[in-house]
Design a protein around this motif. Structure first.
Motif, PDB file in Angstrom:
ATOM      1  N   PHE A 285      21.020 -51.352  80.070  1.00 53.88           N
ATOM      2  CA  PHE A 285      20.529 -52.735  80.067  1.00 53.88           C
ATOM      3  C   PHE A 285      21.372 -53.694  79.249  1.00 53.88           C
ATOM      4  CE2 PHE A 285      16.955 -54.143  82.456  1.00 53.88           C
ATOM      5  CZ  PHE A 285      16.547 -52.976  83.088  1.00 53.88           C
ATOM      6  N   THR A 286      22.037 -53.193  78.215  1.00 58.88           N
ATOM      7  CA  THR A 286      22.793 -54.132  77.371  1.00 58.88           C
ATOM      8  C   THR A 286      24.263 -53.743  77.334  1.00 58.88           C
ATOM      9  OG1 THR A 286      22.598 -52.864  75.338  1.00 58.88           O
ATOM     10  CG2 THR A 286      20.751 -54.340  75.868  1.00 58.88           C
ATOM     11  N   LEU A 287      25.080 -54.713  76.944  1.00 62.57           N
ATOM     12  CA  LEU A 287      26.510 -54.432  76.827  1.00 62.57           C
ATOM     13  C   LEU A 287      26.774 -53.435  75.708  1.00 62.57           C
ATOM     14  CD1 LEU A 287      28.356 -57.806  77.451  1.00 62.57           C
ATOM     15  CD2 LEU A 287      28.518 -55.677  78.751  1.00 62.57           C
ATOM     16  N   MET A 288      25.928 -53.479  74.672  1.00 62.39           N
ATOM     17  CA  MET A 288      26.091 -52.498  73.593  1.00 62.39           C
ATOM     18  C   MET A 288      25.823 -51.081  74.111  1.00 62.39           C
ATOM     19  SD  MET A 288      27.541 -52.663  70.869  1.00 62.39           S
ATOM     20  CE  MET A 288      28.040 -53.957  69.803  1.00 62.39           C
ATOM     21  N   ASP A 289      24.850 -50.927  75.016  1.00 61.18           N
ATOM     22  CA  ASP A 289      24.625 -49.603  75.629  1.00 61.18           C
ATOM     23  C   ASP A 289      25.903 -49.130  76.323  1.00 61.18           C
ATOM     24  OD1 ASP A 289      21.952 -49.762  74.922  1.00 61.18           O
ATOM     25  OD2 ASP A 289      21.255 -50.377  76.923  1.00 61.18           O
ATOM     26  N   VAL A 290      26.564 -50.070  77.019  1.00 64.92           N
ATOM     27  CA  VAL A 290      27.793 -49.710  77.744  1.00 64.92           C
ATOM     28  C   VAL A 290      28.884 -49.321  76.742  1.00 64.92           C
ATOM     29  CG1 VAL A 290      29.634 -50.547  79.259  1.00 64.92           C
ATOM     30  CG2 VAL A 290      27.268 -51.189  79.724  1.00 64.92           C
ATOM     31  N   ILE A 291      29.019 -50.123  75.690  1.00 68.29           N
ATOM     32  CA  ILE A 291      30.057 -49.830  74.691  1.00 68.29           C
ATOM     33  C   ILE A 291      29.777 -48.474  74.037  1.00 68.29           C
ATOM     34  CG2 ILE A 291      31.008 -50.600  72.461  1.00 68.29           C
ATOM     35  CD1 ILE A 291      30.673 -53.502  73.558  1.00 68.29           C
ATOM     36  N   ASN A 292      28.520 -48.192  73.763  1.00 75.74           N
ATOM     37  CA  ASN A 292      28.167 -46.887  73.182  1.00 75.74           C
ATOM     38  C   ASN A 292      28.445 -45.746  74.156  1.00 75.74           C
ATOM     39  OD1 ASN A 292      27.391 -47.704  70.625  1.00 75.74           O
ATOM     40  ND2 ASN A 292      25.338 -48.272  71.316  1.00 75.74           N
ATOM     41  N   HIS A 293      28.377 -46.049  75.442  1.00 75.51           N
ATOM     42  CA  HIS A 293      28.762 -45.027  76.422  1.00 75.51           C
ATOM     43  C   HIS A 293      30.253 -44.701  76.286  1.00 75.51           C
ATOM     44  CE1 HIS A 293      29.940 -43.052  80.082  1.00 75.51           C
ATOM     45  NE2 HIS A 293      30.692 -44.092  80.394  1.00 75.51           N
TER      46      HIS A 293
END
Ligand code: HEC
Ligand code: HEC
Length: 350
Positions: A285-293
């Motif tokens: 849902f968030t760009l931070m989720d993507v970055i953490n991926h």
């Protein structure tokens, strides 16, 4: 005049109450009568060439009318814009999987559709190769608009306003599927996003903050091999390690080749701030989720693309910097451009 429009749209990006005097589609100007297509100076040549679909105001406006009109769906409940909203970079709004006629969900997240004139293939698996061949897909998809070609054409022909607009735009006495597809292509191909802060920075017109600059440096090392500027995708099909086992086979669903299993079209990151949720199934849902991926969450498999650094570990500051850089890709002038917005007067009744 073009310079003025660009200047105003940069300003409008920061001052939301600002009223634009000139409508722009980034590089497409329509302050006078004539809408034109021109390639932004930092972009490669477009793939869609408008051969046999020469740009005219009437065609563009007809395409826009159709894009925003639920007449294209079985029960007049859903338009293209229901799943592709300008305010979200023409992606879906907040939901992982798009809802079609009768509230049915498909299996994929609706991608953004600006800069369609540069796309060599369409859909997450690239199963369509030409923009003009595209639009009957969503119209006839049973869980999207659930119509048939014959019935949509019948409805458009039954409507005197549409018959007249098709006559004016394409000089035909009755609406055909080909002209319906072309009108929609014309609208989509003229929706261009090329005026983000990133573009302004590259043109030497604005500065990046230190955080944005650091984020850009991290991006160049870790992300740009696939999310290649200036379009922020190289349009290849790759595996970015979100799963090690796939239920949606991605590119392989079209190619039927095992080698493509779990490969999906690299999505553009322009306007990525607003195109959430992310990935082909909208899982983040968030760009931070993507970055953490990408930093510590990559799942290894034989399909994982070799250009992914599966050991990447970014510090909290680096993550924030990368996030700040991604925000520079938002194009406020496109998001608020009234020329491509929903027409004021919709056509009722159908
Ligand atoms: C019910 C929601 C829904 C509706 C309505 C809808 N779309 Fe989509 N659209 C999607 C989804 C989901 C995908 C991705 C599907 C896939 O990749 O298999 C998509 C993909 C696309 C793409 C490909 C973008 C890319 O990057 O490959 C384009 C172009 C597009 N749609 C245009 C349209 C047009 C034009 C209409 C109206 C005629 C329309 N869509 C109606 C949900 C929708
Ligand atoms: C090997 C190529 C590759 C690299 C390197 C890569 N990505 Fe991706 N990226 C992809 C692919 C492929 C997808 C779509 C995957 C899917 O949906 O299954 C994607 C999806 C995304 C998305 C979701 C966009 C959307 O609209 O759903 C974001 C955001 C993203 N990547 C950011 C980044 C960032 C930031 C980096 C660098 C840290 C990066 N990517 C590195 C290939 C790559």
């Amino acid at each position: 005049m073009i310079r003025l429009a660009v200047f105003l749209s940069i300003l409008c990006g920061f001052i939301t109450s600002c009223k634009k005097k000139t409508a722009t589609i980034s590089n497409v100007t329509a302050n006078s009568e004539n809408i034109r297509f021109s390639v932004p100076s930092n972009f490669p040549n477009a793939i869609y060439t408008f051969d046999s679909n020469e740009v005219t105001n009437l065609r563009f406006r007809l395409g826009k009318l159709l894009f925003y009109d639920p007449i294209l769906s079985l029960d007049s409940s859903i338009s293209c814009s229901s799943c592709h909203a300008q305010s979200h970079g023409f992606a879906d709004h907040n939901i992982p999987l798009s809802k079609g006629v009768g509230g049915q969900f498909g299996k994929r997240n609706a991608p953004p559709i600006f800069n369609a004139a540069w796309m060599p293939t369409f859909f997450w698996d690239g199963r369509v190769h030409r923009l003009d061949d595209f639009s009957m897909g969503p119209i006839t998809n049973p869980i999207e608009m659930s119509e048939t070609s014959e019935h949509v054409i019948y409805k458009l022909n039954r409507n005197p306003y549409y018959r007249k607009q098709f006559k004016l735009a394409y000089n035909i006495d009755s609406v055909t599927e080909l002209t319906l597809r072309k009108a929609l292509s014309q609208y989509m191909a003229l929706v261009i996003s090329s005026n983000s802060k990133y573009d302004q920075f590259m043109a030497g017109k604005v500065n990046f903050s230190t955080s944005e600059q650091n984020g850009f440096a991290l991006f160049k090392v870790n992300c740009s091999s696939c999310h290649l500027p200036p379009l922020f995708t190289d349009y290849t099909f790759r595996n970015n390690g979100i799963d090690s086992i796939y239920t949606d086979f991605g590119r392989a669903e079209y190619s039927k080749n095992n080698i493509d299993k779990g490969n999906f079209k690299v999505p553009t990151l322009r306007n990525v701030e607003l195109t959430y949720p992310y990935m082909h199934d909208g899982r983040f849902f968030t760009l931070m989720d993507v970055i953490n991926h990408y930093s510590g969450g990559i799942k290894k498999s034989s399909q994982l693309d070799t250009s992914i650094n599966s050991n990447l570990q970014l510090s909290a500051t680096e993550k924030k910097d990368l996030y700040k850089f991604l925000l520079t890709l938002t194009d406020y002038s496109m998001l608020s451009d009234t020329l491509i917005s929903a027409p004021k007067n919709s056509i009722q009744p159908h």
